[in-house]
Design an enzyme around this catalytic site. Structure first.
Site, PDB file in Angstrom:
ATOM      1  N   GLU A  85       0.975  -1.199   0.133  1.00  0.00           N
ATOM      2  CA  GLU A  85      -0.009  -0.089  -0.062  1.00  0.00           C
ATOM      3  C   GLU A  85       0.706   1.136   0.035  1.00  0.00           C
ATOM      4  O   GLU A  85       1.696   1.612   0.795  1.00  0.00           O
ATOM      5  CB  GLU A  85      -0.922  -0.106   1.329  1.00  0.00           C
ATOM      6  CG  GLU A  85      -2.067   1.221   1.035  1.00  0.00           C
ATOM      7  CD  GLU A  85      -2.971   0.898   2.403  1.00  0.00           C
ATOM      8  OE1 GLU A  85      -3.222  -0.008   2.914  1.00  0.00           O
ATOM      9  OE2 GLU A  85      -3.299   2.262   2.772  1.00  0.00           O
ATOM     10  N   LYS A 280      -7.459  -0.994  11.388  1.00  0.00           N
ATOM     11  CA  LYS A 280      -6.808  -1.481  10.023  1.00  0.00           C
ATOM     12  C   LYS A 280      -5.613  -0.405   9.648  1.00  0.00           C
ATOM     13  O   LYS A 280      -4.515  -1.177   9.210  1.00  0.00           O
ATOM     14  CB  LYS A 280      -7.729  -1.047   8.879  1.00  0.00           C
ATOM     15  CG  LYS A 280      -7.423  -1.612   7.567  1.00  0.00           C
ATOM     16  CD  LYS A 280      -6.606  -0.717   6.721  1.00  0.00           C
ATOM     17  CE  LYS A 280      -6.340  -1.448   5.385  1.00  0.00           C
ATOM     18  NZ  LYS A 280      -5.264  -0.376   4.806  1.00  0.00           N
ATOM     19  N   ASP A 296       3.303 -14.902  10.900  1.00  0.00           N
ATOM     20  CA  ASP A 296       1.935 -15.235  10.322  1.00  0.00           C
ATOM     21  C   ASP A 296       1.001 -14.038  10.396  1.00  0.00           C
ATOM     22  O   ASP A 296       0.598 -13.797  11.622  1.00  0.00           O
ATOM     23  CB  ASP A 296       1.619 -16.680  10.884  1.00  0.00           C
ATOM     24  CG  ASP A 296      -0.016 -17.147  10.778  1.00  0.00           C
ATOM     25  OD1 ASP A 296      -0.544 -16.320   9.945  1.00  0.00           O
ATOM     26  OD2 ASP A 296      -0.256 -18.123  10.868  1.00  0.00           O
ATOM     27  N   HIS A 393      -2.042  10.164   0.345  1.00  0.00           N
ATOM     28  CA  HIS A 393      -2.167   8.858  -0.202  1.00  0.00           C
ATOM     29  C   HIS A 393      -2.199   8.993  -1.867  1.00  0.00           C
ATOM     30  O   HIS A 393      -1.800   8.350  -2.452  1.00  0.00           O
ATOM     31  CB  HIS A 393      -3.742   8.593  -0.102  1.00  0.00           C
ATOM     32  CG  HIS A 393      -3.858   7.512   1.291  1.00  0.00           C
ATOM     33  ND1 HIS A 393      -4.873   6.640   1.078  1.00  0.00           N
ATOM     34  CD2 HIS A 393      -3.074   7.204   2.208  1.00  0.00           C
ATOM     35  CE1 HIS A 393      -4.683   5.742   2.071  1.00  0.00           C
ATOM     36  NE2 HIS A 393      -3.603   6.115   2.560  1.00  0.00           N
TER      37      HIS A 393
HETATM   38  C1  MEV Z   1      -5.553   3.400   5.128  1.00  0.00           C
HETATM   39  O1  MEV Z   1      -4.771   2.161   4.517  1.00  0.00           O
HETATM   40  C2  MEV Z   1      -5.667   3.409   6.677  1.00  0.00           C
HETATM   41  C3  MEV Z   1      -6.502   4.485   7.257  1.00  0.00           C
HETATM   42  O2  MEV Z   1      -7.734   4.565   6.798  1.00  0.00           O
HETATM   43  C4  MEV Z   1      -6.274   4.325   8.551  1.00  0.00           C
HETATM   44  C5  MEV Z   1      -7.229   5.361   9.477  1.00  0.00           C
HETATM   45  O3  MEV Z   1      -8.234   5.841   8.907  1.00  0.00           O
HETATM   46  O4  MEV Z   1      -6.995   5.787  10.435  1.00  0.00           O
HETATM   47  C6  MEV Z   1      -5.709   6.083   6.731  1.00  0.00           C
END
Ligand code: MEV
Length: 438
Positions: A85, A280, A296, A393
């Site tokens: 990513e 996430k 793992d 991003h």
């Molecule tokens: C993207 O991979 C992860 C985010 O969405 C985490 C978040 O929103 O805290 C940027």
């Protein structure tokens, strides 16, 4: 329609590819060439990869990156990160640099206990089963001495076995709930081997137990398996600084930044929809280290998310507070990681990743990995509460779009220059590429 194939795993690699091309790709030579393109020219290395798993026909590359400037317990680290990513590594590095000049990260392993269970059915009185267990527990334990010998030499082994009555939830259902210390190994094979032996001994001892009726003698083993839920294999990592040392922007003072940051974390603590994305983002950092060090990531993911729900509602793995003018941000999560066994000595890049971390023991690796999660979360929240996430991003994503459209080096330079002062969106990048190409 794809035919059912039998004996596929026995075919040679060339014949597997031939079958695939014939039945799925209309014998497209491009498919065969693409698969071959990713083979390693070193036959030994290729064979090693082929043998990691079954039916291997090619290699699937992920970027192996590094994030420098992590100061963890006063020691500098460069972290190996395996992740596809865009912006994750850049974000981790940025957070590392920010905290490096503010005392760095503090991390501490709180516990290292792993869990496994033998799930079984017993048709009889729980009182007599309890008596049987008390009398045979030492035999059950000693029946694994051949498996635990080496682990014990390293300071690990079986730490406890408890009989648990689960009959209020499922008729006749009991467990042997077992805990283990596996030192520097993740320990899955060790734990599962012990559990399967416990199960065998349980059955054979029950058959001989005079106080059991004939039906009671017939214990039925349902399964013996480790648990990836390890709430007693916990690590904590934190950062802190005076509020005045936090970032400020034209619209936010450091104090306001701290308050907004804490509010963002609080939202993830109480709102599961946000908590899942928040966590996430934490796992972006954690999985990248877990993958790079040959651990793992599915086990780590499963355990982390279960821990995030430990109070009955899915919540944030990180927490933030202001106390006496000091901002503190911390993470606590279970990480059952290993630095020996598995891929650690097999995969050349895994070996290199561990070397880069100065061959840590599993506790050190737990600390480093938790820090990566906290850093990632800091970077994400920092962007979310200031510029928004898309700015960073999409800048990183620009390269992916350009590559997707097979942009030449000159086109790339022109468009990177163009998007320095223009907002990156997928459609805008495509429009600019088309404009360059007319
Ligand atoms: C993207 O991979 C992860 C985010 O969405 C985490 C978040 O929103 O805290 C940027």
């Amino acid at each position: 329609m794809t035919p059912i194939v039998s004996g596929f795993s026995k075919l040679s690699k060339a014949n597997k590819i031939k079958w695939l091309a014939e039945h799925h790709f209309n014998n497209d030579q491009n498919v065969i060439d693409t698969l071959a393109m990713y083979w390693n020219s070193d036959n030994g290395l290729q064979k090693l990869h082929d043998e990691f798993t079954e039916n291997t026909i090619s290699n699937y590359y992920l970027p192996f990156s590094v994030a420098p400037n992590f100061l963890i317990n006063n020691k500098p680290y460069t972290l190996p990160m395996t992740i596809e990513e865009s912006s994750v590594v850049a974000a981790a590095s940025k957070a590392a640099k920010f905290w490096q000049t503010r005392g760095g990260f503090t991390a501490k392993v709180l516990s290292t206990s792993k869990v496994g269970q033998v799930h079984f059915m017993f048709m009889g009185s729980s009182v007599i089963l309890e008596k049987f267990f008390t009398e045979t527990q030492s035999k059950i334990l000693s029946s694994v001495s051949h498996i635990t010998k080496n682990m014990e030499k390293r300071g690990g082994g079986v730490t406890a076995i408890t009989l648990i009555d689960k009959t209020t939830e499922i008729d006749n259902y009991y467990q042997l709930h077992c805990t283990f210390e596996t030192v520097d190994a993740m320990g899955a094979n060790f734990i599962n081997s012990c559990l399967e032996q416990f199960a065998k001994t349980l059955v054979s001892e029950a058959e001989k137990y005079n106080e059991f009726s004939d039906t009671e003698k017939e214990i039925e083993i349902i399964m013996s398996i480790l648990s990836n839920y390890v709430p007693q294999c916990l690590v904590n990592a934190s950062v802190s600084c005076d509020i005045t040392d936090l970032p400020s922007t034209p619209t936010l003072s450091s104090q306001q930044y701290a308050e907004k940051f804490i509010r963002a974390v609080r939202i993830a603590e109480i709102e599961p929809y946000r908590a899942v994305t928040h966590n996430k983002g934490i796992m972006n950092g954690i999985d990248a280290i877990v993958l790079a060090t040959g651990n793992d990531f599915r086990a780590i993911e499963a355990g982390a998310h279960a821990y995030a729900s430990k109070n009955g509602k899915y919540s944030s793995l990180t927490h933030a507070e202001i106390k006496d003018g000091v901002f503190k941000f911390s993470i606590e999560l279970p990480l059952a990681l290993g630095t020996v066994g598995g891929l650690t000595s097999l995969h050349p890049l895994v070996k290199l990743a561990l070397q880069l971390l100065e061959n840590p023991n599993s506790k050190k690796l737990m600390e480093i990995t938790a820090v990566a999660g906290l850093a990632q979360n800091f970077a994400a929240i920092n962007s979310l509460i200031t510029t928004g996430i898309q700015q960073g991003h999409m800048k990183m994503h620009l390269m992916n779009i350009l590559n997707q459209f097979k942009a030449t080096e000159t086109e790339k330079q022109q468009l990177i220059h163009h998007f320095k002062n223009n907002t990156v969106t997928h459609s805008e990048v495509v429009a600019q590429i088309k404009k360059l190409r007319v």
